[in-house]
Design an enzyme around this catalytic site. Structure first.
Site, PDB file in Angstrom:
ATOM      1  N   GLU A 308     -40.641   9.328   2.398  1.00 13.09           N
ATOM      2  CA  GLU A 308     -41.040   8.032   2.945  1.00 13.09           C
ATOM      3  C   GLU A 308     -42.499   8.053   3.368  1.00 13.09           C
ATOM      4  O   GLU A 308     -43.276   7.185   2.996  1.00 13.09           O
ATOM      5  CB  GLU A 308     -40.147   7.651   4.125  1.00 13.09           C
ATOM      6  CG  GLU A 308     -40.485   6.290   4.706  1.00 13.09           C
ATOM      7  CD  GLU A 308     -39.547   5.854   5.816  1.00 13.09           C
ATOM      8  OE1 GLU A 308     -39.910   4.908   6.547  1.00 13.09           O
ATOM      9  OE2 GLU A 308     -38.467   6.452   5.978  1.00 13.09           O
ATOM     10  N   ARG A 386     -34.613   4.785  17.531  1.00 15.77           N
ATOM     11  CA  ARG A 386     -33.280   4.632  16.924  1.00 15.77           C
ATOM     12  C   ARG A 386     -32.269   5.547  17.612  1.00 15.77           C
ATOM     13  O   ARG A 386     -31.104   5.170  17.772  1.00 15.77           O
ATOM     14  CB  ARG A 386     -33.317   4.878  15.415  1.00 15.77           C
ATOM     15  CG  ARG A 386     -31.984   4.581  14.738  1.00 15.77           C
ATOM     16  CD  ARG A 386     -32.080   4.552  13.232  1.00 15.77           C
ATOM     17  NE  ARG A 386     -32.595   3.304  12.709  1.00 15.77           N
ATOM     18  CZ  ARG A 386     -31.833   2.255  12.374  1.00 15.77           C
ATOM     19  NH1 ARG A 386     -30.530   2.291  12.580  1.00 15.77           N
ATOM     20  NH2 ARG A 386     -32.371   1.175  11.869  1.00 15.77           N
ATOM     21  N   GLU A 767     -27.041   5.413   5.082  1.00 12.69           N
ATOM     22  CA  GLU A 767     -27.100   6.322   6.236  1.00 12.69           C
ATOM     23  C   GLU A 767     -25.839   6.359   7.106  1.00 12.69           C
ATOM     24  O   GLU A 767     -25.493   7.412   7.641  1.00 12.69           O
ATOM     25  CB  GLU A 767     -28.301   5.943   7.117  1.00 12.69           C
ATOM     26  CG  GLU A 767     -29.630   6.212   6.453  1.00 12.69           C
ATOM     27  CD  GLU A 767     -30.784   5.541   7.182  1.00 12.69           C
ATOM     28  OE1 GLU A 767     -31.668   6.246   7.682  1.00 12.69           O
ATOM     29  OE2 GLU A 767     -30.788   4.299   7.257  1.00 12.69           O
TER      30      GLU A 767
END
Length: 835
Positions: A308, A386, A767
């Protein structure tokens, strides 16, 4: 048996205990054989017999359950059908083209990286004289060779090439360009660098002592903690360390840069989840506008988050070399290089204080997370956010506070990894809820069920839960796994066996779907219809084996009403769809699917009049008529997720578009004498809405689960106290293999669970399933609890992740572990450290 506390390989207490345990197994086996030969020797007690058995794995079996498409759905409508991955056959035969399969250019060169061997040091001198005499060497590159800015990174806190100082082992100092890979790598190794070493910070504990943190420190708080703890009948404190994880994609990082010869144009073939970031970072390093840099991604051999943001480390270096030499330059990292320099999943350390009633209901939680961010910020803040958004997992807690600290250390910058902090946050939650159950002497599944969220309840960040399917997933998982029967059988087995124990655990997950950075929740698509009726589709997502392109073709097929065979996706590129978000956060089907839908709807409207004029005509007839009528047969589509936006300052706003839910039940068997374990069975129930493609979704659930199994039970990164990665390849770093798959594996997609927040009522799947592998970890912990009970030990105990053979054996306290006490702190030099 004695062993030097600083012996290479570490695990000293385990190795000493294991030697005694194996000798004991040998002793029992000899007694057995002597009795079989008629000799009068001590009889081996029946509950000890399994310690003498040799393990023979059973043939594994699996079941996949999904909902068939409704009767009456046209056979031409492929949405919801288990369509094979469009590249599957090409990948199986080796015909699929990956980045390094692009044929060599006539005058192409190869690049090798020159990296630091010190974790924290000043660079005193760099001597390339010997290296330049090697055959095939063309040039060396360092910081002063970067034509644009040497400053790079997601937070602009990194460099293309180290400038004066290195902050981790593997820090890129320079690059060697030669005619072949072998020549470039040999010459790179011959570069002599002198350092002035500085004290490194390697572990989370060292960072805490040194107060080495990045700003800001994030906090989420809801309710009244003080009141909550006063209401509690019991308060306990605990901690857990969760180790990092290597991405171990099959295809390592690779870049091919081709200068186009005018106006600073550069074409790059990259294995990247984020072509737009690669474009931006390369343009910045070259000192040219982004419109001169074309990034192309055909497919990746796996990404898992590791491609990423960290791909830019390599792509910027290769582009700088190609720009300087005006020749194509290629570099594909060897596995040991890739593992050394690219970082992985953040190790986490969680400390908690939890207040609960005698019933098991949790009323207050105060938790602090510490992540090992490494030598730059990268995506660490978003990952910590998160983790905080998932700190309660699936449990409703009225009074809660979570704090997140980012540890600045001298390790390669850790980065995105499937789950993006969510698994670490939820793992700490499952640890404290297990502690609550153990302290009350109750079963963990009873306490979990008691605390599960209900429809309409609010999260610590004040988001109301709608469309909750946790209870349905839980009940179906209990039923399909035959939990009660398995629990009774395991209890009987444990009473009959002293040195082998079985454990069960049923664990839920609630995973929020959206990028937590609101601006990333957007996607574009471009669709061309050609005169022969064939369709070329491009969207902002990249294909890394997860089947995104296959799903996008299915979406376009339904909207346009044509077979998948007429639609083709060639690649993802920055000159077709601009400003793309990374293919990450499990949101790519939602975002790009909606953008594809938008573009196809536009085209369908343009073709409507020709379909009306010629209702019995074919697709090709309508396309030809529109073309002859000078109708634009190209359309771009766009989508942004509505009503998102959250403020940490006010703890308000909508963080996630919706949630994916799942529950897994696992059963394991551990060998208390060696620490080995067997995965006997796993049953997973996953809510993926109305699946776009059940075959791909079940593949994602199974793959995510196995990757989580590696994280929580097998994969362990070892670093020296000086910050050198010691596990640099499959010889010393173990990922799950065939034998680690549960002997019985059942995956069921929840029926009749439409999701009105995403394309065609589907849900994200990339995920969310990974964390369900923690059910294996807690099943192991349940088995250890039974083993400890045999030694008269009860109540909560600490088990860090991963539950390696060493940790399992050491936690099964018995007469052998008592003979091998751990060495006193400060009396030895550790071989490796827990980062």
């Amino acid at each position: 048996m004695s062993l030097d506390p600083s012996a290479p390989g570490g695990m000293v207490m385990y190795r000493r205990t294991l030697t005694l345990s194996l000798f004991y197994k040998f002793y029992l086996t000899v007694l057995q054989k002597l009795r079989l030969q008629g000799l009068r020797v001590e009889e081996v007690r029946s509950e000890y017999l399994r310690a003498t058995e040799i393990y023979h794995p059973e043939t594994p079996s699996s079941v996949q359950v999904y909902q068939a498409v409704p009767e009456g759905q046209s056979t031409d409508d492929v949405v919801g059908r288990p369509i094979i991955h469009l590249s599957a056959l090409k990948q199986a035969t080796g015909e699929a083209v990956y980045c390094d399969d692009v044929p060599l250019y006539e005058n192409e060169l190869y690049l090798a990286l020159i990296t630091s061997t010190k974790a924290h040091a000043r660079i005193l001198s760099v001597d390339v004289s010997a290296a330049e005499r090697f055959p095939g060497v063309v040039c060396c590159l360092f910081a002063n060779d970067v034509p644009g800015s040497n400053i790079t990174g997601m937070r602009q806190d990194e460099t293309v090439f180290a400038d004066g100082q290195v902050t981790c082992v593997g820090h890129i100092i320079g690059a060697m360009v030669a005619d072949t890979q072998l020549h470039a790598q040999r010459a790179a190794k011959a570069v002599k660098i002198q350092y002035e070493e500085l004290k490194p910070v390697v572990t989370i504990q060292e960072a805490i002592i040194a107060k080495s943190f990045y700003e800001p420190i994030r906090t989420i708080q809801s309710g009244d903690l003080e009141t909550g703890f006063k209401q509690a009948d019991h308060v306990l404190e605990g901690e857990i360390h969760i180790g990092g994880q290597e991405h171990f994609y099959l295809e390592t990082n690779v870049t091919l840069a081709v200068p186009r010869g005018e106006d600073g144009e550069m074409e790059l073939f990259i294995s990247s989840q984020s072509p737009s970031d690669s474009q931006s970072f390369v343009a910045n390093a070259l000192g040219v506008p982004a419109n001169r840099v074309l990034v192309r991604v055909k497919r990746m051999g796996g990404g898992f988050g590791g491609k990423e943001s960290r791909t830019t480390m390599l792509s910027t270096v290769v582009a700088v070399a190609a720009n300087k030499l005006k020749r194509p330059v290629r570099c594909m990292l060897d596995r040991d290089e890739d593992m050394l320099i690219t970082g992985g999943r953040h190790p986490f350390y969680g400390k908690y204080k939890v207040g609960f009633l005698q019933t098991g209901k949790v009323v207050a939680l105060d938790v602090a997370f510490y992540s090992n961010a490494g030598n730059s910020m990268d995506l660490s803040l978003a990952i910590m956010e998160r983790a905080l958004f998932h700190m309660e997992n699936s449990y409703c807690i009225p009074n809660v506070r979570g704090q997140g600290f980012l540890c600045r250390t001298n390790l390669p910058s850790n980065t995105a990894f499937r789950g993006f902090g969510g698994p670490q946050g939820m793992m700490v939650a499952e640890n404290w809820i297990t502690d609550v159950a153990h302290s009350l002497g109750r079963s963990a599944e009873e306490v979990r069920r008691l605390n599960l969220y209900s429809e309409g309840e609010s999260t610590p960040y004040n988001q109301i839960l709608h469309g909750l399917t946790l209870d349905r997933c839980w009940d179906e998982c209990l039923s399909r796994s035959e939990y009660e029967q398995r629990r009774a059988a395991a209890n009987l087995f444990n009473r009959q066996n002293r040195w082998t124990k079985r454990g069960l655990a049923i664990v839920p997950t609630k995973f929020g779907i959206s990028f937590t950075a609101t601006f990333l929740n957007q996607a574009g698509a471009l669709v061309h219809i050609y005169r022969d009726g064939s369709v070329l589709l491009t969207h902002g997502g990249t294909e890394m084996g997860q089947g995104l392109h296959t799903k996008m073709v299915q979406v376009a097929s339904r909207v346009l009403g044509i077979p998948c065979s007429k639609i083709y996706i060639s690649e993802t590129s920055t000159n077709t769809v601009a400003n793309t978000s990374p293919t990450a956060a499990s949101a790519s089907s939602d975002l790009n699917g909606a953008a594809v839908h938008n573009a196809c709807e536009t085209l369908l409207k343009r073709l409507e009049r020709y379909k009306t004029k010629d209702p019995k005509g074919s697709w090709e007839d309508w396309v030809k008529a529109a073309y002859l009528d000078r109708v634009n047969l190209s359309a771009n589509g766009f989508y942004k997720t509505p009503d998102l936006g959250y403020s940490f300052d006010t703890n308000s706003g909508r963080v996630f578009n919706y949630y994916s839910y799942g529950v897994a039940c696992s059963e394991v068997e551990i060998d208390c004498l060696t620490g080995a374990h067997k995965n006997l069975s796993t049953t997973i129930v996953m809510d993926v809405g109305h699946s776009l493609n059940p075959a791909i979704d079940i593949g994602q659930v199974e793959g995510g689960f196995m990757q989580g199994l590696g994280l929580f039970t097998l994969e362990e990164l070892h670093y020296s106290p000086q910050g050198v990665l010691l596990t640099r390849g499959p010889g010393s770093y173990k990922i799950p293999a065939f034998g680690d798959i549960p002997t019985q594996l059942t995956v069921s997609l929840l029926r009749d669970a439409p999701n009105d927040k995403a394309i065609f009522a589907s849900k994200a799947v990339g995920e969310p399933p990974l964390f369900l592998a923690s059910s294996v970890f807690y099943a192991i912990k349940d088995a250890i609890r039974a083993a400890r009970a045999g030694s008269g030990m009860t109540g909560p105990f600490r088990l860090d992740s991963p539950a390696s053979a060493e940790r399992i054996r050491n936690a099964c306290c018995d007469q052998f572990t008592k003979l091998c006490p751990p060495a006193e702190p400060g009396t030895f030099t550790p071989w490796s450290v827990q980062v």
